[in-house]
Enzyme design. Structure first.
Site, PDB file in Angstrom:
ATOM      1  CG  ASP A  31      -2.065   0.999   1.086  1.00 13.94           C
ATOM      2  OD1 ASP A  31      -3.215   0.565   0.957  1.00 13.94           O
ATOM      3  OD2 ASP A  31      -1.793   2.223   1.094  1.00 13.94           O
ATOM      4  CG  HIS A 101      -8.454  -2.900  -2.471  1.00 13.78           C
ATOM      5  ND1 HIS A 101      -9.377  -2.253  -3.264  1.00 13.78           N
ATOM      6  CD2 HIS A 101      -8.333  -2.155  -1.342  1.00 13.78           C
ATOM      7  CE1 HIS A 101      -9.792  -1.153  -2.651  1.00 13.78           C
ATOM      8  NE2 HIS A 101      -9.187  -1.077  -1.472  1.00 13.78           N
TER       9      HIS A 101
HETATM   10  P1  AMP Z   1      -9.791   1.563   0.109  1.00 11.69           P
HETATM   11  O1  AMP Z   1      -9.907   2.903   0.806  1.00 11.69           O
HETATM   12  O2  AMP Z   1     -10.222   0.405   0.934  1.00 11.69           O
HETATM   13  O3  AMP Z   1     -10.432   1.595  -1.268  1.00 11.69           O
HETATM   14  O4  AMP Z   1      -8.236   1.341  -0.093  1.00 11.69           O
HETATM   15  C1  AMP Z   1      -7.509   1.891  -1.141  1.00 11.69           C
HETATM   16  C2  AMP Z   1      -6.060   1.773  -0.753  1.00 11.69           C
HETATM   17  O5  AMP Z   1      -5.272   1.942  -1.924  1.00 11.69           O
HETATM   18  C3  AMP Z   1      -5.593   2.817   0.259  1.00 11.69           C
HETATM   19  O6  AMP Z   1      -5.073   2.162   1.415  1.00 11.69           O
HETATM   20  C4  AMP Z   1      -4.517   3.588  -0.497  1.00 11.69           C
HETATM   21  O7  AMP Z   1      -3.445   3.982   0.319  1.00 11.69           O
HETATM   22  C5  AMP Z   1      -4.093   2.593  -1.557  1.00 11.69           C
HETATM   23  N1  AMP Z   1      -3.517   3.164  -2.758  1.00 11.69           N
HETATM   24  C6  AMP Z   1      -3.979   4.224  -3.462  1.00 11.69           C
HETATM   25  N2  AMP Z   1      -3.198   4.449  -4.530  1.00 11.69           N
HETATM   26  C7  AMP Z   1      -2.224   3.494  -4.505  1.00 11.69           C
HETATM   27  C8  AMP Z   1      -1.101   3.194  -5.338  1.00 11.69           C
HETATM   28  N3  AMP Z   1      -0.808   3.920  -6.437  1.00 11.69           N
HETATM   29  N4  AMP Z   1      -0.311   2.151  -4.995  1.00 11.69           N
HETATM   30  C9  AMP Z   1      -0.574   1.427  -3.893  1.00 11.69           C
HETATM   31  N5  AMP Z   1      -1.617   1.655  -3.074  1.00 11.69           N
HETATM   32  C10 AMP Z   1      -2.427   2.669  -3.363  1.00 11.69           C
END
Ligand code: AMP
Ligand code: ZN
Length: 115
Positions: A31, A101
């Protein structure tokens, strides 16, 4: 597959990510904004927007995500002490990326109930 999906772009290598595991039906990466010493996201290769879109034929795939999560947690030494898996669905749960995810968090203790 969705053209504007961040995680489809990571899957396709169009956006960089620190990939920690990959097979024919799933991908796991760090993440970008970790909430614990271990914070890995496990996604299905196939674009499924939310938990609401999981179909009967996806149930094995979703089980596989947990298998991958447990393997990563075990490899990092968190199996016995414990870790948390989270999959948010839609606005009230704070879902921000609409490609399912599994958050895999570990390396600290977590409170319950969640905030
Ligand atoms: P959610 O809020 O459950 O949809 O989780 C989305 C997650 O994706 C969050 O924990 C973000 O920090 C993560 N995230 C967003 N953009 C990226 C990225 N480019 N690479 C890795 N993680 C990401
Ligand atoms: Zn996607």
């Amino acid at each position: 597959m969705a053209d504007d999906c961040l995680f489809c772009k990571i899957r396709d290598g169009q956006i960089p990510a620190k990939v920690v595991y990959k097979d024919d039906k799933s991908l796991a990466f760090e993440d970008i904004n970790p909430q614990a010493p271990m914070h890995v996201l496990v996604i299905p290769t196939r674009h499924i927007p939310t938990i609401n879109d999981i179909a009967t034929e996806d149930t094995e795939l979703v089980g596989h995500l947990f298998e991958v999560a447990a393997r990563i947690a075990r490899e990092r030494g968190h199996a016995a002490t414990g870790y948390r898996t989270v999959m948010n669905c839609n606005r009230n749960a704070g879902q921000t990326v609409f490609h399912i995810h599994l958050h895999v968090l570990g390396g600290r203790t977590f409170t319950w109930p969640p905030g």
